[in-house]
Structure formats: structure tokens, C-alpha cells
Design a protein around this motif. Structure first.
Motif, PDB file in Angstrom:
ATOM      1  N   PHE A 232      -6.239  -4.688  10.594  1.00  0.00           N
ATOM      2  CA  PHE A 232      -5.798  -4.376  11.970  1.00  0.00           C
ATOM      3  C   PHE A 232      -4.528  -3.270  12.214  1.00  0.00           C
ATOM      4  O   PHE A 232      -4.546  -2.436  13.074  1.00  0.00           O
ATOM      5  CB  PHE A 232      -5.439  -5.410  12.914  1.00  0.00           C
ATOM      6  CG  PHE A 232      -6.685  -6.511  12.878  1.00  0.00           C
ATOM      7  CD1 PHE A 232      -7.869  -5.870  13.220  1.00  0.00           C
ATOM      8  CD2 PHE A 232      -6.551  -7.962  13.036  1.00  0.00           C
ATOM      9  CE1 PHE A 232      -8.899  -7.093  13.322  1.00  0.00           C
ATOM     10  CE2 PHE A 232      -7.485  -8.743  13.124  1.00  0.00           C
ATOM     11  CZ  PHE A 232      -8.789  -8.031  13.271  1.00  0.00           C
ATOM     12  N   TYR A 233      -3.659  -3.339  11.004  1.00  0.00           N
ATOM     13  CA  TYR A 233      -2.751  -2.231  11.152  1.00  0.00           C
ATOM     14  C   TYR A 233      -3.246  -1.027  10.860  1.00  0.00           C
ATOM     15  O   TYR A 233      -2.964   0.088  11.457  1.00  0.00           O
ATOM     16  CB  TYR A 233      -1.516  -2.618  10.028  1.00  0.00           C
ATOM     17  CG  TYR A 233      -0.538  -1.498   9.703  1.00  0.00           C
ATOM     18  CD1 TYR A 233       0.209  -1.121  10.978  1.00  0.00           C
ATOM     19  CD2 TYR A 233      -0.673  -0.568   8.798  1.00  0.00           C
ATOM     20  CE1 TYR A 233       1.264  -0.155  10.872  1.00  0.00           C
ATOM     21  CE2 TYR A 233       0.160   0.342   8.554  1.00  0.00           C
ATOM     22  CZ  TYR A 233       1.054   0.732   9.387  1.00  0.00           C
ATOM     23  OH  TYR A 233       1.941   1.876   9.452  1.00  0.00           O
ATOM     24  N   LEU A 234      -4.207  -0.752   9.901  1.00  0.00           N
ATOM     25  CA  LEU A 234      -4.917   0.515   9.711  1.00  0.00           C
ATOM     26  C   LEU A 234      -5.346   0.990  10.902  1.00  0.00           C
ATOM     27  O   LEU A 234      -5.607   2.259  10.957  1.00  0.00           O
ATOM     28  CB  LEU A 234      -5.846   0.385   8.421  1.00  0.00           C
ATOM     29  CG  LEU A 234      -5.308  -0.029   7.084  1.00  0.00           C
ATOM     30  CD1 LEU A 234      -6.295  -0.098   6.007  1.00  0.00           C
ATOM     31  CD2 LEU A 234      -4.284   1.086   6.799  1.00  0.00           C
ATOM     32  N   GLN A 235      -6.155   0.093  11.540  1.00  0.00           N
ATOM     33  CA  GLN A 235      -6.515   0.558  12.904  1.00  0.00           C
ATOM     34  C   GLN A 235      -5.801   1.176  13.783  1.00  0.00           C
ATOM     35  O   GLN A 235      -6.025   2.129  14.537  1.00  0.00           O
ATOM     36  CB  GLN A 235      -7.468  -0.557  13.583  1.00  0.00           C
ATOM     37  CG  GLN A 235      -8.189  -0.233  14.803  1.00  0.00           C
ATOM     38  CD  GLN A 235      -9.307  -1.501  15.096  1.00  0.00           C
ATOM     39  OE1 GLN A 235      -8.765  -2.547  14.655  1.00  0.00           O
ATOM     40  NE2 GLN A 235     -10.454  -1.289  15.634  1.00  0.00           N
ATOM     41  N   THR A 236      -4.399   0.739  13.745  1.00  0.00           N
ATOM     42  CA  THR A 236      -3.452   1.391  14.868  1.00  0.00           C
ATOM     43  C   THR A 236      -2.826   2.816  14.344  1.00  0.00           C
ATOM     44  O   THR A 236      -2.205   3.438  15.033  1.00  0.00           O
ATOM     45  CB  THR A 236      -2.245   0.461  14.785  1.00  0.00           C
ATOM     46  OG1 THR A 236      -1.453   0.142  13.797  1.00  0.00           O
ATOM     47  CG2 THR A 236      -2.743  -0.998  15.274  1.00  0.00           C
ATOM     48  N   ILE A 237      -2.958   3.135  13.046  1.00  0.00           N
ATOM     49  CA  ILE A 237      -2.513   4.355  12.702  1.00  0.00           C
ATOM     50  C   ILE A 237      -3.660   5.509  12.303  1.00  0.00           C
ATOM     51  O   ILE A 237      -3.349   6.448  11.850  1.00  0.00           O
ATOM     52  CB  ILE A 237      -1.901   4.094  11.172  1.00  0.00           C
ATOM     53  CG1 ILE A 237      -2.740   3.931   9.994  1.00  0.00           C
ATOM     54  CG2 ILE A 237      -0.881   3.233  11.369  1.00  0.00           C
ATOM     55  CD1 ILE A 237      -2.279   4.087   8.773  1.00  0.00           C
TER      56      ILE A 237
ATOM     57  N   GLY B   2       3.493   6.342   5.953  1.00  0.00           N
ATOM     58  CA  GLY B   2       2.366   6.691   7.173  1.00  0.00           C
ATOM     59  C   GLY B   2       0.897   6.450   6.888  1.00  0.00           C
ATOM     60  O   GLY B   2      -0.057   6.811   7.822  1.00  0.00           O
ATOM     61  N   GLY B   3       0.440   6.255   5.790  1.00  0.00           N
ATOM     62  CA  GLY B   3      -0.827   6.124   5.117  1.00  0.00           C
ATOM     63  C   GLY B   3      -1.475   7.632   4.896  1.00  0.00           C
ATOM     64  O   GLY B   3      -2.671   7.266   4.651  1.00  0.00           O
ATOM     65  N   ARG B   4      -0.874   8.594   4.683  1.00  0.00           N
ATOM     66  CA  ARG B   4      -1.504   9.839   4.526  1.00  0.00           C
ATOM     67  C   ARG B   4      -1.977  10.094   2.916  1.00  0.00           C
ATOM     68  O   ARG B   4      -2.091  10.999   2.853  1.00  0.00           O
ATOM     69  CB  ARG B   4      -0.886  11.062   5.002  1.00  0.00           C
ATOM     70  CG  ARG B   4      -0.676  10.545   6.625  1.00  0.00           C
ATOM     71  CD  ARG B   4       0.089  11.925   7.159  1.00  0.00           C
ATOM     72  NE  ARG B   4       0.481  11.900   8.635  1.00  0.00           N
ATOM     73  CZ  ARG B   4      -0.617  11.800   9.447  1.00  0.00           C
ATOM     74  NH1 ARG B   4      -1.942  11.922   9.317  1.00  0.00           N
ATOM     75  NH2 ARG B   4      -0.571  11.582  10.899  1.00  0.00           N
ATOM     76  N   GLY B   5      -1.555   9.258   2.097  1.00  0.00           N
ATOM     77  CA  GLY B   5      -1.805   9.510   0.859  1.00  0.00           C
ATOM     78  C   GLY B   5      -0.785   9.946   0.030  1.00  0.00           C
ATOM     79  O   GLY B   5      -0.999  10.580  -1.266  1.00  0.00           O
TER      80      GLY B   5
ATOM     81  N   PRO C 229      -4.529   9.277  -3.883  1.00  0.00           N
ATOM     82  CA  PRO C 229      -4.897   7.987  -3.047  1.00  0.00           C
ATOM     83  C   PRO C 229      -5.702   8.745  -1.481  1.00  0.00           C
ATOM     84  O   PRO C 229      -5.193   9.789  -1.112  1.00  0.00           O
ATOM     85  CB  PRO C 229      -3.361   7.605  -2.573  1.00  0.00           C
ATOM     86  CG  PRO C 229      -2.496   8.001  -3.352  1.00  0.00           C
ATOM     87  CD  PRO C 229      -3.305   9.127  -3.953  1.00  0.00           C
ATOM     88  N   ALA C 230      -6.244   7.911  -0.903  1.00  0.00           N
ATOM     89  CA  ALA C 230      -6.842   8.430   0.456  1.00  0.00           C
ATOM     90  C   ALA C 230      -5.862   8.503   1.356  1.00  0.00           C
ATOM     91  O   ALA C 230      -4.909   7.678   1.581  1.00  0.00           O
ATOM     92  CB  ALA C 230      -8.006   7.482   0.727  1.00  0.00           C
ATOM     93  N   ASP C 231      -6.199   9.417   2.309  1.00  0.00           N
ATOM     94  CA  ASP C 231      -5.376   9.401   3.631  1.00  0.00           C
ATOM     95  C   ASP C 231      -6.301   8.307   4.577  1.00  0.00           C
ATOM     96  O   ASP C 231      -7.057   8.469   4.995  1.00  0.00           O
ATOM     97  CB  ASP C 231      -5.625  10.903   4.390  1.00  0.00           C
ATOM     98  CG  ASP C 231      -4.776  11.069   5.587  1.00  0.00           C
ATOM     99  OD1 ASP C 231      -4.411   9.870   6.271  1.00  0.00           O
ATOM    100  OD2 ASP C 231      -4.894  12.033   6.051  1.00  0.00           O
ATOM    101  N   LEU C 232      -5.416   7.154   4.855  1.00  0.00           N
ATOM    102  CA  LEU C 232      -5.926   5.913   5.410  1.00  0.00           C
ATOM    103  C   LEU C 232      -5.891   6.303   7.151  1.00  0.00           C
ATOM    104  O   LEU C 232      -6.382   5.616   7.654  1.00  0.00           O
ATOM    105  CB  LEU C 232      -5.238   5.057   5.136  1.00  0.00           C
ATOM    106  CG  LEU C 232      -5.322   4.424   3.684  1.00  0.00           C
ATOM    107  CD1 LEU C 232      -4.312   3.403   3.301  1.00  0.00           C
ATOM    108  CD2 LEU C 232      -6.677   4.221   3.333  1.00  0.00           C
ATOM    109  N   THR C 233      -5.345   7.644   7.536  1.00  0.00           N
ATOM    110  CA  THR C 233      -5.005   7.981   8.884  1.00  0.00           C
ATOM    111  C   THR C 233      -6.467   8.612   9.410  1.00  0.00           C
ATOM    112  O   THR C 233      -6.517   8.399  10.706  1.00  0.00           O
ATOM    113  CB  THR C 233      -3.959   8.664   9.337  1.00  0.00           C
ATOM    114  OG1 THR C 233      -4.185   9.816   8.785  1.00  0.00           O
ATOM    115  CG2 THR C 233      -2.675   8.167   8.746  1.00  0.00           C
TER     116      THR C 233
ATOM    117  N   CYS D 123       0.751  -1.420   0.109  1.00  0.00           N
ATOM    118  CA  CYS D 123      -0.114  -0.286  -0.046  1.00  0.00           C
ATOM    119  C   CYS D 123       0.774   1.547   0.018  1.00  0.00           C
ATOM    120  O   CYS D 123       0.288   2.210  -0.538  1.00  0.00           O
ATOM    121  CB  CYS D 123      -0.942   0.193   1.247  1.00  0.00           C
ATOM    122  SG  CYS D 123      -2.038  -1.518   1.578  1.00  0.00           S
ATOM    123  N   ALA D 124       2.066   1.260   0.614  1.00  0.00           N
ATOM    124  CA  ALA D 124       2.683   2.303   0.764  1.00  0.00           C
ATOM    125  C   ALA D 124       3.191   3.174  -0.581  1.00  0.00           C
ATOM    126  O   ALA D 124       3.174   4.410  -0.425  1.00  0.00           O
ATOM    127  CB  ALA D 124       4.065   2.333   1.784  1.00  0.00           C
TER     128      ALA D 124
END
Length: 134
Positions: A126-131, A41-44, A56-60, A34-35
Motif C-alpha cells: 500500500f505504501y508503494l502505491q502511494t509513491i 524515494g523508491g527510485r532504485g 534495483p528497480a525504480d518502484l515509483t 527496501c530503501a
């Protein structure tokens, strides 16, 4: 009584170690899959973000955008391909659920491949939930 305390302590230590291992597996899966688009950091802001037609979506902010509750089912269904995401293309493009299943089937066969694919997707969810931002 002491035996119960020792068993409870052993269980808590094992659960904590398992949770840490699961988070590490999910983080590794995120970096691998995904990165490049969503950023480390999942912020797109991944390296491919600038050239994509749909940012890309900001997954945080998944929880924030869902009334403060992490959309566990929605995240899973997006990864496995049930929810169509404009940025992931139409249904003729590979979706992660199919990709993971294909890879797992080649290693474990069709009987166990599906379980491996589900495990990878759950680790990612579950990782996405932690960020998530508070």
C-alpha cells in the motif's frame, strides 16, 4: 438525520486517521527493508545500488509500467517471493515473505505469525502505491 451525519463524520475521521497510520507503517517498513537498495524515494538509487550486479528497480513507475494501474497483486507476490526477481537472487536466497514470517513466528508463534507477515507485506504494498508517479 443529524445522528447519521455525525456517525458518517466520525467514520470518515477514523478512516482518515487509520489510512495515515497505515501509510506511516508502510513507509517505515520500506525504509527498514527496501530503501538500502531501492533508495529512500523508491527510485532504485539506494546506497547499495552501485555495488549490485542487477540495478534495483525504480518502484515509483510500477503503475506507469502497468498501463496506469498499480499492480497490487504482482507487487505483493514479488515481496512474498512468488514472483522471481532477478535482483533478489535465486530461490536459495531469503525472500521477504519468508523473512517476515520467521520474525513474526518468533514473536507470535506460527498461528499468528503468518498474519503479521501478511500485514507487513500489505503495508509495504500500500505504501508503494502511494509513491507512484502520475
Amino acid at each position: 438525520m443529524i445522528r447519521h451525519v455525525l456517525l458518517a463524520t466520525a467514520f470518515a475521521v477514523t478512516a482518515t486517521a487509520t489510512l495515515a497510520e497505515e501509510q506511516e507503517i508502510g513507509a517505515e517498513e520500506f525504509q527498514r527493508s527496501c530503501a538500502v537498495c531501492h533508495g529512500e524515494g523508491g527510485r532504485g538509487d539506494g546506497s547499495m545500488a552501485a555495488i549490485l550486479k542487477v540495478p534495483p528497480a525504480d518502484l515509483t513507475v510500477l503503475s506507469k509500467n502497468n498501463g496506469g494501474t498499480f499492480p497490487l497483486r504482482g507487487a505483493f507476490e514479488t515481496i512474498d517471493g512468488r514472483n522471481n526477481v532477478r535482483g533478489h537472487g535465486d530461490r536459495e536466497m531469503p525472500i521477504w515473505g519468508n523473512t517476515y514470517k520467521f520474525e513474526a513466528d518468533s514473536r507470535f508463534g506460527p498461528d499468528f505469525g503468518e498474519w503479521e507477515a501478511v500485514a507487513r507485506m500489505l503495508a509495504l504494498v500500500f505504501y508503494l502505491q502511494t509513491i507512484q508517479e502520475e
